[in-house]
Design a protein around this motif. Structure first.
Motif, PDB file in Angstrom:
ATOM      1  N   TYR A   1      -7.405  18.789   0.953  1.00  0.00           N
ATOM      2  CA  TYR A   1      -7.920  20.009   1.581  1.00  0.00           C
ATOM      3  C   TYR A   1      -9.311  19.748   2.141  1.00  0.00           C
ATOM      4  O   TYR A   1      -9.908  18.695   1.907  1.00  0.00           O
ATOM      5  CB  TYR A   1      -7.950  21.168   0.584  1.00  0.00           C
ATOM      6  CG  TYR A   1      -8.694  20.901  -0.704  1.00  0.00           C
ATOM      7  CD1 TYR A   1     -10.061  21.171  -0.814  1.00  0.00           C
ATOM      8  CD2 TYR A   1      -8.035  20.375  -1.821  1.00  0.00           C
ATOM      9  CE1 TYR A   1     -10.738  20.922  -1.994  1.00  0.00           C
ATOM     10  CE2 TYR A   1      -8.700  20.129  -3.003  1.00  0.00           C
ATOM     11  CZ  TYR A   1     -10.058  20.406  -3.088  1.00  0.00           C
ATOM     12  OH  TYR A   1     -10.733  20.154  -4.249  1.00  0.00           O
TER      13      TYR A   1
ATOM     14  N   GLU B   1     -13.357  21.191   2.665  1.00  0.00           N
ATOM     15  CA  GLU B   1     -14.361  22.055   2.077  1.00  0.00           C
ATOM     16  C   GLU B   1     -15.693  21.830   2.769  1.00  0.00           C
ATOM     17  O   GLU B   1     -15.911  20.820   3.445  1.00  0.00           O
ATOM     18  CB  GLU B   1     -14.505  21.816   0.576  1.00  0.00           C
ATOM     19  CG  GLU B   1     -15.106  20.487   0.195  1.00  0.00           C
ATOM     20  CD  GLU B   1     -15.226  20.296  -1.314  1.00  0.00           C
ATOM     21  OE1 GLU B   1     -14.561  21.053  -2.066  1.00  0.00           O
ATOM     22  OE2 GLU B   1     -15.974  19.403  -1.747  1.00  0.00           O
ATOM     23  N   ASP B   2     -16.593  22.781   2.590  1.00  0.00           N
ATOM     24  CA  ASP B   2     -17.940  22.691   3.163  1.00  0.00           C
ATOM     25  C   ASP B   2     -18.963  22.696   2.039  1.00  0.00           C
ATOM     26  O   ASP B   2     -18.812  23.414   1.048  1.00  0.00           O
ATOM     27  CB  ASP B   2     -18.209  23.886   4.101  1.00  0.00           C
ATOM     28  CG  ASP B   2     -17.298  23.866   5.313  1.00  0.00           C
ATOM     29  OD1 ASP B   2     -17.330  22.873   6.054  1.00  0.00           O
ATOM     30  OD2 ASP B   2     -16.551  24.844   5.514  1.00  0.00           O
ATOM     31  N   LYS B   3     -19.978  21.885   2.194  1.00  0.00           N
ATOM     32  CA  LYS B   3     -21.057  21.848   1.220  1.00  0.00           C
ATOM     33  C   LYS B   3     -22.309  21.307   1.882  1.00  0.00           C
ATOM     34  O   LYS B   3     -22.260  20.704   2.956  1.00  0.00           O
ATOM     35  CB  LYS B   3     -20.665  20.989   0.009  1.00  0.00           C
ATOM     36  CG  LYS B   3     -20.178  19.593   0.333  1.00  0.00           C
ATOM     37  CD  LYS B   3     -19.644  18.921  -0.926  1.00  0.00           C
ATOM     38  CE  LYS B   3     -19.082  17.547  -0.632  1.00  0.00           C
ATOM     39  NZ  LYS B   3     -18.547  16.900  -1.863  1.00  0.00           N
TER      40      LYS B   3
ATOM     41  N   GLU C   1     -24.139  21.161  -2.967  1.00  0.00           N
ATOM     42  CA  GLU C   1     -23.855  22.560  -3.274  1.00  0.00           C
ATOM     43  C   GLU C   1     -22.633  22.987  -2.466  1.00  0.00           C
ATOM     44  O   GLU C   1     -22.630  22.909  -1.235  1.00  0.00           O
ATOM     45  CB  GLU C   1     -25.045  23.444  -2.922  1.00  0.00           C
ATOM     46  CG  GLU C   1     -24.795  24.920  -3.161  1.00  0.00           C
ATOM     47  CD  GLU C   1     -25.955  25.792  -2.692  1.00  0.00           C
ATOM     48  OE1 GLU C   1     -26.028  26.956  -3.129  1.00  0.00           O
ATOM     49  OE2 GLU C   1     -26.773  25.321  -1.882  1.00  0.00           O
ATOM     50  N   LEU C   2     -21.588  23.412  -3.166  1.00  0.00           N
ATOM     51  CA  LEU C   2     -20.366  23.837  -2.515  1.00  0.00           C
ATOM     52  C   LEU C   2     -20.574  25.205  -1.875  1.00  0.00           C
ATOM     53  O   LEU C   2     -21.083  26.133  -2.505  1.00  0.00           O
ATOM     54  CB  LEU C   2     -19.227  23.889  -3.529  1.00  0.00           C
ATOM     55  CG  LEU C   2     -17.834  24.191  -2.989  1.00  0.00           C
ATOM     56  CD1 LEU C   2     -17.388  23.095  -2.014  1.00  0.00           C
ATOM     57  CD2 LEU C   2     -16.843  24.323  -4.131  1.00  0.00           C
TER      58      LEU C   2
ATOM     59  N   GLU D   1     -18.847  28.273  -0.794  1.00  0.00           N
ATOM     60  CA  GLU D   1     -17.568  28.952  -0.983  1.00  0.00           C
ATOM     61  C   GLU D   1     -17.526  30.342  -0.373  1.00  0.00           C
ATOM     62  O   GLU D   1     -16.482  30.792   0.084  1.00  0.00           O
ATOM     63  CB  GLU D   1     -17.240  29.050  -2.478  1.00  0.00           C
ATOM     64  CG  GLU D   1     -17.090  27.697  -3.162  1.00  0.00           C
ATOM     65  CD  GLU D   1     -16.789  27.844  -4.636  1.00  0.00           C
ATOM     66  OE1 GLU D   1     -15.622  27.606  -5.010  1.00  0.00           O
ATOM     67  OE2 GLU D   1     -17.698  28.196  -5.408  1.00  0.00           O
ATOM     68  N   SER D   2     -18.642  31.043  -0.358  1.00  0.00           N
ATOM     69  CA  SER D   2     -18.645  32.442   0.057  1.00  0.00           C
ATOM     70  C   SER D   2     -18.663  32.629   1.567  1.00  0.00           C
ATOM     71  O   SER D   2     -18.272  33.672   2.068  1.00  0.00           O
ATOM     72  CB  SER D   2     -19.856  33.169  -0.557  1.00  0.00           C
ATOM     73  OG  SER D   2     -21.064  32.542  -0.140  1.00  0.00           O
ATOM     74  N   GLU D   3     -19.111  31.618   2.300  1.00  0.00           N
ATOM     75  CA  GLU D   3     -19.187  31.758   3.746  1.00  0.00           C
ATOM     76  C   GLU D   3     -18.938  30.407   4.413  1.00  0.00           C
ATOM     77  O   GLU D   3     -19.218  29.356   3.852  1.00  0.00           O
ATOM     78  CB  GLU D   3     -20.567  32.285   4.162  1.00  0.00           C
ATOM     79  CG  GLU D   3     -21.716  31.384   3.742  1.00  0.00           C
ATOM     80  CD  GLU D   3     -23.067  31.918   4.197  1.00  0.00           C
ATOM     81  OE1 GLU D   3     -23.279  31.994   5.414  1.00  0.00           O
ATOM     82  OE2 GLU D   3     -23.875  32.258   3.315  1.00  0.00           O
TER      83      GLU D   3
ATOM     84  N   SER E   1     -19.498  24.180  10.425  1.00  0.00           N
ATOM     85  CA  SER E   1     -18.295  23.717   9.745  1.00  0.00           C
ATOM     86  C   SER E   1     -17.246  23.244  10.751  1.00  0.00           C
ATOM     87  O   SER E   1     -17.078  23.825  11.830  1.00  0.00           O
ATOM     88  CB  SER E   1     -17.711  24.849   8.898  1.00  0.00           C
ATOM     89  OG  SER E   1     -16.443  24.479   8.378  1.00  0.00           O
TER      90      SER E   1
ATOM     91  N   THR F   1     -14.030  23.065   9.628  1.00  0.00           N
ATOM     92  CA  THR F   1     -12.774  23.559   9.071  1.00  0.00           C
ATOM     93  C   THR F   1     -11.999  24.501  10.001  1.00  0.00           C
ATOM     94  O   THR F   1     -10.769  24.452  10.004  1.00  0.00           O
ATOM     95  CB  THR F   1     -13.000  24.237   7.712  1.00  0.00           C
ATOM     96  OG1 THR F   1     -13.976  25.283   7.853  1.00  0.00           O
ATOM     97  CG2 THR F   1     -13.514  23.237   6.691  1.00  0.00           C
TER      98      THR F   1
ATOM     99  N   SER G   1     -17.721  18.724   7.810  1.00  0.00           N
ATOM    100  CA  SER G   1     -16.973  19.218   6.664  1.00  0.00           C
ATOM    101  C   SER G   1     -16.535  17.998   5.863  1.00  0.00           C
ATOM    102  O   SER G   1     -16.791  16.856   6.261  1.00  0.00           O
ATOM    103  CB  SER G   1     -15.764  20.062   7.095  1.00  0.00           C
ATOM    104  OG  SER G   1     -16.177  21.286   7.671  1.00  0.00           O
TER     105      SER G   1
END
Length: 263
Positions: A56, A58-60, A69-70, A72-74, A79, A81, A118
């Motif tokens: 998958y 993800e953005d961090k 720092e992951l 997750e909220s925005e 990004s 993705t 990403s």
């Protein structure tokens, strides 16, 4: 006696002995919005057991401390993705078996100039549970199962436009840890793109290489980062050092910056 079943799961992030169980190449992908819009990842299961992996994006963000720092909220504006596709999304590999994962980026035509990033994640997940007969077999013993689930995140970077960066080595210091000397090198970054390269420390008089660090990364969210370079031997009094940061030559207008330091 009451039957007790205890399952403990331990997730390990990039621990070398566990990381070696899955060979992933490449370990960094750099794309643009013109010709290089796709990548192929090669996966090989180097462990002695069959393993299953979920794949998958993800953005961090990279913190100045070197930790991630992951997000997750925005979804950040940088990004990849929203316009990245990849396949497959789950694979099972027998020992020494390999496979390929294909990734393609399809940015909108009006995408703004800048650097986008990403991470594609290869996350080991449990195999199918034991058969019903095995699971229902009575037992009066306590069972402790510790499973190390591997999680590898590979940066995927796309640069839109000819992006540049300015770099300086601002300050240094010595740190003694475990009877070894470490030179603290702080690199300051300005500009539109991230940077990665090698830090090298020389004796300025003899040109002897005293220590180095490969693949030091400074992303666009970082104005500066500090790196600890372990020295091969203790410094003699009044030693003059030459510190170099050499950007990877695949970067646009790659630079080499240096600074001399007296100890």
């Amino acid at each position: 006696m009451k039957k007790i079943f205890l399952l403990a799961t331990l997730v390990l992030f990039l621990v070398p002995s566990v990381y070696a169980n899955l060979l992933v190449t490449p370990t960094r992908v750099e794309l643009d919005n013109k010709r290089d819009k796709s990548a192929v990842f090669s996966l090989v299961n180097k462990s002695s057991e069959t393993s299953r992996y979920e794949i998958y994006l993800e953005d961090k963000r990279l913190l100045d401390s070197g930790e991630f720092e992951l997000l997750e909220s925005e979804v950040p504006s940088t990004s990849l993705t929203p316009f990245t596709r990849y396949s497959p999304r789950r694979v099972s590999l027998s020992p020494e078996q390999g496979t390929r994962v294909r990734l393609a980026v399809r940015p909108p035509k009006d995408i703004k100039s800048g650097e986008y990033r990403s991470y594609i994640v290869f996350h080991q997940i449990p195999l199918a549970s034991t058969t019903e007969s095995e699971a229902s077999k009575p037992s009066d013993t306590m069972k402790l199962s510790v499973t190390a689930y591997l999680r590898i995140a590979i940066p995927v970077i796309m640069r839109v436009g000819q992006l540049t960066a300015e770099l300086t080595i601002e300050s240094n210091g010595l740190n003694i840890q475990d009877d070894k000397q470490q030179l603290i090198v702080e690199i300051v970054r300005e500009g539109q793109r991230s940077s990665y390269g090698d830090v090298e420390v020389f004796d300025a008089d003899t040109n002897e290489l005293l220590g180095s660090l490969k693949n030091a990364s400074i992303y666009t969210e970082n104005e500066r980062r500090s790196f600890a370079i372990t020295l091969n031997e203790p410094l003699k009094p009044n030693t003059k050092l030459l510190v170099k940061y050499i950007e990877n030559d695949g970067l646009f207008e790659a630079k080499t910056v240096e600074q001399t330091v007296n100890f």
